[in-house]
Design an enzyme around this catalytic site. Structure first.
Site, PDB file in Angstrom:
ATOM      1  N   THR A 281      54.368 -68.842 -29.447  1.00 10.94           N
ATOM      2  CA  THR A 281      54.854 -67.551 -30.108  1.00 10.94           C
ATOM      3  C   THR A 281      54.999 -66.390 -29.390  1.00 10.94           C
ATOM      4  OG1 THR A 281      52.292 -67.504 -30.605  1.00 10.94           O
ATOM      5  CG2 THR A 281      53.680 -68.494 -32.443  1.00 10.94           C
TER       6      THR A 281
ATOM      7  N   LYS B 270      51.836 -76.113 -19.569  1.00  9.48           N
ATOM      8  CA  LYS B 270      52.534 -74.872 -19.526  1.00  9.48           C
ATOM      9  C   LYS B 270      53.211 -74.671 -18.359  1.00  9.48           C
ATOM     10  CE  LYS B 270      49.440 -73.118 -23.105  1.00  9.48           C
ATOM     11  NZ  LYS B 270      50.400 -72.659 -24.546  1.00  9.48           N
TER      12      LYS B 270
ATOM     13  N   HIS C  13      49.314 -78.720 -35.044  1.00 16.13           N
ATOM     14  CA  HIS C  13      49.858 -77.718 -34.012  1.00 16.13           C
ATOM     15  C   HIS C  13      49.926 -78.182 -32.542  1.00 16.13           C
ATOM     16  CE1 HIS C  13      49.270 -74.088 -36.534  1.00 16.13           C
ATOM     17  NE2 HIS C  13      48.317 -74.588 -37.221  1.00 16.13           N
TER      18      HIS C  13
ATOM     19  N   LYS D 103      49.909 -66.551 -21.379  1.00 13.91           N
ATOM     20  CA  LYS D 103      49.456 -67.860 -22.273  1.00 13.91           C
ATOM     21  C   LYS D 103      48.021 -68.296 -21.698  1.00 13.91           C
ATOM     22  CE  LYS D 103      53.824 -69.406 -21.618  1.00 13.91           C
ATOM     23  NZ  LYS D 103      54.208 -69.541 -22.931  1.00 13.91           N
ATOM     24  N   ARG D 104      47.529 -69.345 -22.355  1.00 13.83           N
ATOM     25  CA  ARG D 104      46.451 -69.977 -21.734  1.00 13.83           C
ATOM     26  C   ARG D 104      46.944 -70.670 -20.766  1.00 13.83           C
ATOM     27  NH1 ARG D 104      41.221 -70.031 -24.428  1.00 13.83           N
ATOM     28  NH2 ARG D 104      40.936 -71.766 -23.212  1.00 13.83           N
TER      29      ARG D 104
ATOM     30  N   LYS E 114      57.359 -62.819 -29.230  1.00 10.01           N
ATOM     31  CA  LYS E 114      56.949 -61.378 -29.191  1.00 10.01           C
ATOM     32  C   LYS E 114      57.774 -60.820 -28.179  1.00 10.01           C
ATOM     33  CE  LYS E 114      52.627 -62.910 -30.657  1.00 10.01           C
ATOM     34  NZ  LYS E 114      51.268 -63.568 -30.198  1.00 10.01           N
TER      35      LYS E 114
HETATM   36  C1  26W Z   1      39.427 -79.063 -30.491  1.00  9.63           C
HETATM   37  C2  26W Z   1      39.994 -78.583 -29.348  1.00  9.63           C
HETATM   38  C3  26W Z   1      41.139 -77.824 -29.790  1.00  9.63           C
HETATM   39  C4  26W Z   1      41.195 -76.420 -30.020  1.00  9.63           C
HETATM   40  C5  26W Z   1      42.495 -75.970 -30.074  1.00  9.63           C
HETATM   41  C6  26W Z   1      42.625 -78.492 -30.103  1.00  9.63           C
HETATM   42  C7  26W Z   1      43.405 -77.914 -30.319  1.00  9.63           C
HETATM   43  C8  26W Z   1      43.620 -76.596 -30.514  1.00  9.63           C
HETATM   44  C9  26W Z   1      44.858 -75.975 -31.138  1.00  9.63           C
HETATM   45  C10 26W Z   1      45.717 -76.610 -32.113  1.00  9.63           C
HETATM   46  C11 26W Z   1      45.553 -75.503 -29.613  1.00  9.63           C
HETATM   47  C12 26W Z   1      46.871 -74.377 -30.108  1.00  9.63           C
HETATM   48  O1  26W Z   1      46.531 -73.394 -30.281  1.00  9.63           O
HETATM   49  N1  26W Z   1      47.893 -74.896 -30.213  1.00  9.63           N
HETATM   50  C13 26W Z   1      49.110 -73.790 -30.129  1.00  9.63           C
HETATM   51  O2  26W Z   1      49.427 -73.605 -31.551  1.00  9.63           O
HETATM   52  C14 26W Z   1      50.365 -72.720 -31.846  1.00  9.63           C
HETATM   53  C15 26W Z   1      50.586 -72.134 -32.798  1.00  9.63           C
HETATM   54  O3  26W Z   1      51.074 -73.040 -33.899  1.00  9.63           O
HETATM   55  C16 26W Z   1      51.617 -73.092 -31.133  1.00  9.63           C
HETATM   56  O4  26W Z   1      52.638 -71.861 -31.222  1.00  9.63           O
HETATM   57  C17 26W Z   1      51.418 -73.622 -29.708  1.00  9.63           C
HETATM   58  O5  26W Z   1      52.600 -74.319 -29.106  1.00  9.63           O
HETATM   59  C18 26W Z   1      50.309 -74.657 -29.565  1.00  9.63           C
HETATM   60  O6  26W Z   1      49.869 -75.122 -28.241  1.00  9.63           O
END
Ligand code: 26W
Length: 810
Positions: free
Chosen positions: A653, A551, A357, A545-546, A657
């Site tokens: 995503t 971003k 992701h 978004k975060r 929406k």
């Molecule tokens: C370990 C720390 C950590 C925590 C969360 C690393 C990575 C993450 C996630 C993978 C970050 C995340 O939410 N990524 C997002 O995933 C969405 C669903 O596929 C995408 O639409 C976003 O672009 C992506 O940033």
């Protein structure tokens, strides 16, 4: 249980639950009690339905998918469940007769915020689709006592408060104390070769923790399936001193019992950034070990053998966080079921699949090897073995290529690399948009792609269109129902029929009226909650978004500062009033993200103080952005800001929406924007900025942010204004961040300045387009029509057929 209940039956159910659970009548019940009663009646129906479905699946011998994820960002459940079961109207009537308003009860439910952002919300949308499409599915995660923190803004600063969701949220959970598993960590392992030729693995001095499942039923829309979401809570057994307890010293007995329970206390609040903390690794293994044990137990109960595991079970690891599924499954097959290594390895690979992701380097998880070995000695030994065999294989494919093999190795430079483990242990690796999947093959997984070209795939993300359109924007859905019929509710690709109405002035007018209605509703809600006033005749320009540098909320802020200076220069400036709405949480330790929040808040404050400016321009920072807030805001949005630096946003995503609710997108060619543009048509989206390959090229040539500053007078004024500051606070640190000059850091690492001019001009075009309402709503309708492609139902059909090999059970 019958889910075709009439109003009288609903009333009877509610009164019964109130009596049994709260010992009160409807007249005596509080709103909270009535909310809980309603939730309990729905949960009971779903539990019965789930049992029935499980029997059918077992009878059919159907394959199941187990979706493993550290996060499920569910939001609220009551409304979705009632809508999915077709019971909303009858509940509304029954409650009215009992003196309650269903909409009020919805507001009593706390969000289940067991996730950070995109990854967790995607997992929730996927479970919804799996149920709705009649696929047998279970999600596994952790029952965090505290979900993602609650955000308060104090003097423009983010303050984090614990998210206490369980009082109120617990009504959806079914504790399964008959399905507790033990998870072992630490200690030493010893091998004992028995006479029968099997090697027995003995654990000495290991800590044992109990994993207690709490199940949540995830309904589908008019379907037979109900998915299960099993959340694990950690319970300490070892440190609980029974001796003391029996002697009546309760408090002392309890004192030590919290050790292991911290595992499920709280969700790590960082998104796209690893901290490498031991507790996080512990959480991951806890989730994985309990879930794999649960999967295998259920499989044995149905089939009595493990031999057909890969034909009946698909295990999906959502990002690398649950990657320990690979060695844990190996451990049980080899140590407990005595499968030979090679046979077990084939089974594991056939069973497991992996989605990546993110390509952000700071999000790639690796663990300190020594720490890992101490915490998980057996798992470590298994990974060593997997790695040794893998490196041999790679050596045969790339003889003599040490450099490449050392990059692909699962263990290297004293770290255990979870992404490499995930690729090696899965039969399928996919990205979440076309662009992202291509980038994976060209960059972080380039070598793996050479070795295993057939393993790589793309499944573009999707959203639960019933939740995000039908249930949260019923007025817009009603227009669709009337124009194209309601088949799109189950077959979202049918939304494309709506394109026929793009030139229909009557439909345009109605879509516009609904948008205005939603804008007013949102403004009222915000006014009631916070006292902030939003001008409903201004354009709602939304970035939710975060908060992350990539971003580029900062790019948006720079443009707003430019507009602010324009009005200061010319107070009589004629312009379309604009409201910039932001919602974003920053990871608690992410200093720059918190500074950007402060900038947005102070800018908003300074504008608010100026009666001339605030007629034309507003910046509203919405506190505590969450699923529920998104459901209220998105139907009212007119402009959707998707402005990440190209190549960084895996998919996004929120963009889907907003598109589905008729907002027009201003965005870069990043993530899913690329496919959205192809679907909606170039002329119906506002694309600007560098492409991913141009970004690469510019880095290679050398990016000099300062040149954009010296070469662009407007930008110069904007950055100087940052230094002067807003509402009494200087943002010279942010100016420095953009221009460099501090500690040798790279200036403007996400190229806000390089994309500024193109963003500004494109934003002007968007506002210009808004003047012509006929053109605007024509574009809006084309976007809505094209958004069916971004429904989670489509994504799930792709996973089910290409990756998991599932069949529907009706
Ligand atoms: C370990 C720390 C950590 C925590 C969360 C690393 C990575 C993450 C996630 C993978 C970050 C995340 O939410 N990524 C997002 O995933 C969405 C669903 O596929 C995408 O639409 C976003 O672009 C992506 O940033």
């Amino acid at each position: 249980m019958n889910t075709n209940l009439n109003t009288a039956q609903v009333k009877e159910l509610l009164e019964g639950v109130l009596q049994r659970h709260f010992g009160c009548t409807a007249k005596e019940a509080s709103k909270e009690q009535m909310y809980k009663a309603a939730a309990i009646t729905v949960k009971n129906m779903l539990s019965d339905k789930q049992s029935e479905y499980k029997r059918k699946v077992n009878k059919a011998g159907a394959k199941r998918v187990y979706y493993m994820c550290m996060e499920f960002l569910l939001g609220r459940s009551l409304k979705t469940n009632l809508c999915n079961l077709g019971l909303q109207e009858n509940y509304k009537k029954a409650l009215k007769q009992l003196g309650f308003d269903l909409e009020d009860l919805y507001e009593c439910e706390p969000d289940a915020g067991l996730g950070n952002g995109g990854l967790g919300r995607l997992a929730a949308c996927f479970l919804d689709s799996l149920s709705s499409l009649d696929y047998p599915a279970t999600g596994f995660s952790i029952c965090y006592e505290y979900g993602l923190f609650k955000q308060m803004i104090v003097d423009g600063m983010q303050v984090e408060l614990p998210d206490v969701w369980l009082p109120g949220g617990e009504v959806w959970l079914v504790p399964r104390t008959d399905r507790i598993y033990k998870v072992r960590m630490g200690g030493h392992v010893k091998e004992n070769w028995r006479e029968d030729g099997h090697c027995e693995i003995l654990y000495e001095g290991a800590e044992e923790i109990e994993a207690v499942p709490y199940d949540m039923m995830i309904s589908g829309a008019d379907s037979s399936a109900v998915s299960l979401l099993r959340l694990w809570k950690a319970r300490d057994i070892q440190n609980f001193n029974m001796g003391l307890f029996n002697q009546g010293q309760y408090t002392r007995a309890l004192e030590n019992s919290n050790d292991a329970e911290v595992i499920s206390k709280v969700l790590y609040p960082s998104d796209n950034h690893t901290e490498g903390k031991l507790l996080r690794l512990t959480q991951q293994y806890f989730l994985v070990s309990a879930s794999i044990q649960s999967i295998l137990r259920d499989h044995m109960a149905v089939y009595g053998t493990m031999d057909n595991l890969a034909d009946k079970v698909a295990i999906h690891i959502n990002d690398t966080h649950p990657a320990l599924c690979v060695p844990e499954l190996m451990r049980i097959l080899v140590d407990d079921y005595f499968y030979p290594w090679d046979k077990a390895w084939e089974m594991v690979k056939k069973t497991v699949s992996y989605t990546n992701h993110t390509v952000m380097p700071e999000a790639l998880e690796t663990w300190n090897e020594d720490l890992f070995r101490l915490k998980l000695p057996r798992i470590y030994a298994i990974i060593r073995e997997i790695n040794e065999r893998f490196c041999k294989e790679a050596w045969e494919a790339f003889p003599g290529n040490w450099d490449r093999i050392s990059k692909m190795s699962i263990i290297g430079y004293g770290r255990v690399r979870m992404a490499n483990l995930s690729v090696v242990g899965s039969h399928s690796v996919n990205g979440v948009s076309k662009l992202h999947s291509d980038i994976l093959k060209k960059t972080i997984f380039k070598d793996f792609y050479k070795l295993y070209p057939d393993r790589f795939d793309n499944v573009t993300n999707g959203i639960a269109h019933r939740r995000w359109l039908c249930y949260s924007n019923p007025e817009l859905a009603a227009i669709l129902d009337e124009c194209i019929g309601d088949a799109y509710r189950h077959s979202p690709e049918r939304m494309s029929d709506f394109a026929k109405f793009a030139d229909d002035v009557d439909v345009q007018t109605r879509v516009r009226a609904v948008k205005h209605h939603n804008k007013v509703a949102f403004a009222n809600m915000i006014y009631q909650k916070t006292g902030q006033a939003i001008d409903t005749h201004s354009i709602y320009d939304v970035q939710i978004k975060r908060l992350h540098e990539y971003k580029r909320q900062l790019l948006n802020a720079l443009n707003i500062i430019g507009l602010y200076l324009d009005i200061k220069d010319n107070p009589n400036l004629q312009m379309q009033p604009q409201t910039f709405l932001f919602g974003a949480k920053a990871a608690p330790g992410y200093a720059m993200a918190k500074r950007i929040i402060k900038l947005l808040c102070m800018l908003g404050k300074e504008i608010d103080r100026d009666p001339v400016v605030r007629e034309k321009l507003r910046v509203v920072f919405l506190e505590n952005y969450s699923v529920s807030l998104a459901e209220a805001l998105i139907p009212s949005a007119e402009i959707s800001e998707q402005i990440s630096l190209a190549g960084k946003e895996a998919s996004g995503t929120g963009c889907m929406k907003l598109m589905m609710n008729g907002a027009l997108t201003i965005g870069t060619l990043d993530g899913a924007n690329v496919e959205m543009q192809a679907a909606a048509g170039k002329e119906n989206m506002f694309i600007f900025g560098l492409t991913a390959s141009e970004v690469e090229q510019l880095w290679a040539e050398g990016y000099h942010a300062a040149n954009f500053y010296t070469g662009n007078e407007r930008l110069r004024r904007i950055i100087n204004a940052l230094t002067v500051g807003f509402a009494g606070e200087s943002f010279a640190d942010i100016a420095n961040y953009l221009l460099g000059g501090q500690n040798g850091a790279i200036a403007d690492p996400y190229m806000c300045l390089a994309d500024f001019e193109s963003y500004r001009l494109t934003h002007e075009q968007v506002v210009e387009a808004y003047k012509d309402k006929q053109r605007w709503y024509k574009m809006s309708i084309y976007n809505i029509a094209a958004s069916g492609q971004f429904a989670a139902d489509r994504s799930i059909e792709e996973y089910a057929t290409r990756i998991w090999g599932l069949k529907k059970v009706k």
